[in-house]
Design a protein around this motif. Sequence first.
Motif, PDB file in Angstrom:
ATOM      1  N   ASN A 190       0.836  -1.205   0.000  1.00 41.27           N
ATOM      2  CA  ASN A 190       0.000   0.000   0.000  1.00 41.27           C
ATOM      3  C   ASN A 190       0.873   1.258   0.000  1.00 41.27           C
ATOM      4  OD1 ASN A 190      -2.937  -1.165   0.684  1.00 41.27           O
ATOM      5  ND2 ASN A 190      -1.424  -2.257   1.919  1.00 41.27           N
ATOM      6  N   PRO A 191       1.691   1.435  -1.049  1.00 42.61           N
ATOM      7  CA  PRO A 191       2.617   2.565  -1.053  1.00 42.61           C
ATOM      8  C   PRO A 191       1.929   3.921  -1.131  1.00 42.61           C
ATOM      9  CG  PRO A 191       2.632   1.454  -3.188  1.00 42.61           C
ATOM     10  CD  PRO A 191       1.832   0.585  -2.253  1.00 42.61           C
ATOM     11  N   GLU A 192       0.684   3.945  -1.617  1.00 44.61           N
ATOM     12  CA  GLU A 192      -0.047   5.208  -1.667  1.00 44.61           C
ATOM     13  C   GLU A 192      -0.565   5.605  -0.285  1.00 44.61           C
ATOM     14  OE1 GLU A 192      -2.968   2.122  -1.347  1.00 44.61           O
ATOM     15  OE2 GLU A 192      -1.190   2.262  -2.614  1.00 44.61           O
ATOM     16  N   LEU A 193      -0.666   4.650   0.625  1.00 40.37           N
ATOM     17  CA  LEU A 193      -1.154   4.915   1.983  1.00 40.37           C
ATOM     18  C   LEU A 193      -0.010   5.179   2.947  1.00 40.37           C
ATOM     19  CD1 LEU A 193      -3.449   4.988   4.112  1.00 40.37           C
ATOM     20  CD2 LEU A 193      -3.225   2.498   4.282  1.00 40.37           C
ATOM     21  N   PHE A 194       0.990   4.294   2.952  1.00 45.04           N
ATOM     22  CA  PHE A 194       2.120   4.407   3.874  1.00 45.04           C
ATOM     23  C   PHE A 194       3.340   4.918   3.107  1.00 45.04           C
ATOM     24  CE2 PHE A 194      -0.492   0.905   5.705  1.00 45.04           C
ATOM     25  CZ  PHE A 194      -0.874   1.560   6.865  1.00 45.04           C
ATOM     26  N   LEU A 195       3.723   6.142   3.397  1.00 42.95           N
ATOM     27  CA  LEU A 195       4.799   6.795   2.656  1.00 42.95           C
ATOM     28  C   LEU A 195       6.181   6.481   3.204  1.00 42.95           C
ATOM     29  CD1 LEU A 195       3.132  10.307   2.204  1.00 42.95           C
ATOM     30  CD2 LEU A 195       2.913   8.260   0.769  1.00 42.95           C
ATOM     31  N   SER A 196       6.242   5.987   4.432  1.00 44.67           N
ATOM     32  CA  SER A 196       7.534   5.665   5.048  1.00 44.67           C
ATOM     33  C   SER A 196       7.413   4.342   5.786  1.00 44.67           C
ATOM     34  CB  SER A 196       7.958   6.777   6.018  1.00 44.67           C
ATOM     35  OG  SER A 196       6.978   6.973   7.032  1.00 44.67           O
ATOM     36  N   ILE A 197       8.540   3.596   5.810  1.00 44.22           N
ATOM     37  CA  ILE A 197       8.552   2.248   6.396  1.00 44.22           C
ATOM     38  C   ILE A 197       9.855   2.063   7.170  1.00 44.22           C
ATOM     39  CG2 ILE A 197       8.425  -0.234   5.940  1.00 44.22           C
ATOM     40  CD1 ILE A 197       7.335   0.443   3.138  1.00 44.22           C
ATOM     41  N   SER A 198       9.774   1.422   8.335  1.00 43.36           N
ATOM     42  CA  SER A 198      10.973   0.950   9.023  1.00 43.36           C
ATOM     43  C   SER A 198      10.612  -0.256   9.878  1.00 43.36           C
ATOM     44  CB  SER A 198      11.617   2.056   9.871  1.00 43.36           C
ATOM     45  OG  SER A 198      10.887   2.286  11.062  1.00 43.36           O
ATOM     46  N   ALA A 199      11.635  -0.936  10.408  1.00 42.45           N
ATOM     47  CA  ALA A 199      11.362  -2.142  11.192  1.00 42.45           C
ATOM     48  C   ALA A 199      12.503  -2.431  12.156  1.00 42.45           C
ATOM     49  CB  ALA A 199      11.151  -3.339  10.268  1.00 42.45           C
ATOM     50  N   PHE A 200      12.133  -2.980  13.296  1.00 39.50           N
ATOM     51  CA  PHE A 200      13.083  -3.531  14.265  1.00 39.50           C
ATOM     52  C   PHE A 200      12.994  -5.051  14.193  1.00 39.50           C
ATOM     53  CE2 PHE A 200      11.828   0.539  16.169  1.00 39.50           C
ATOM     54  CZ  PHE A 200      13.042   1.090  16.537  1.00 39.50           C
ATOM     55  N   ALA A 201      14.109  -5.701  13.932  1.00 35.84           N
ATOM     56  CA  ALA A 201      14.204  -7.164  13.954  1.00 35.84           C
ATOM     57  C   ALA A 201      12.996  -7.840  13.310  1.00 35.84           C
ATOM     58  CB  ALA A 201      14.373  -7.639  15.400  1.00 35.84           C
TER      59      ALA A 201
END
Length: 288
Positions: free
Chosen positions: A166-177
């Motif tokens: 859903n790249p049109e909804l969530f413009l930024s992404i990150s993750a821990f482990a």
Amino acid sequence: MAGAASLELVSSIKCFNGFQKVYKHVSKELNCSMNFSLYEPVAANPNDKFHVLFYLSGLTCTEQNFIQKSSFQRFAGEQKLIVVGPDTSPRGCNLPGESDRWDFGASAGCYLDALVEPWSKHYRMYSYVTKELPALIKENFPTTGKFGIFGHSMGGHGAMVCGLRNPELFLSISAFAPICNPTQTEWGKDVALKNYLGEENKDKWNIYDSTELMKTYDGPERNILVDQGDDDEFLKTHLLPENLKAAAEANPKIQVNLRMQPGYNHSYFFISTFISDHIEHHAKILNA
């Protein structure tokens, strides 16, 4: 607030010049009552609007773990971000076997839409996170409409899957482990994907696997921050970050900044150490 009657405020506590709240509502996607946390900065002006960051927790967690253990509120307050944290699974459904394991069922919704009964009626966390909850937040809180998403472990898996699909909804992404490649782990193949989606639906497994999604992703360019402790007890059995990195390196539209952090394990001590970097990562992209 439109639709505010459907929300029940469970708690509100002042924290770093904002308010850490918990709300309850009846979810149409999950067919049960759900809690979610929401940190709301104090507005300097009545018409101020804020970007929104969704945080997805890991196995065994509720909406409480992140708000109590990560110390994110200081940095969210500085960056003026609303931060929303859903629970990790439906609650109170009383399905057979729902509480038999720590890594499946209650507290382990895996951020997918189950296809196999009895899970398919309630276990629709993917649609809850990508449709129902964002709509609820937009309707009831002062947002700019710009969203980011991050998470830990199972929630890191969920954040990347929801973000990439859903790249049109969530413009930024990150993750821990994050659980990076569940289709290649015993837990994914023999527990989560098998029981929620069914072996007869193996063609659907890859859409809930961020490594596989990266191989075919063709949306807007994404710069994803991933922090991983090299002393993580689940590193070789569940997480497989090297597979994620290899898939990203083969796709020019995705850059994964995988930071292997020496000596850190899978705990919230690890998350709290690097949480400021993740909040800054999202704020920079959402403010652009």
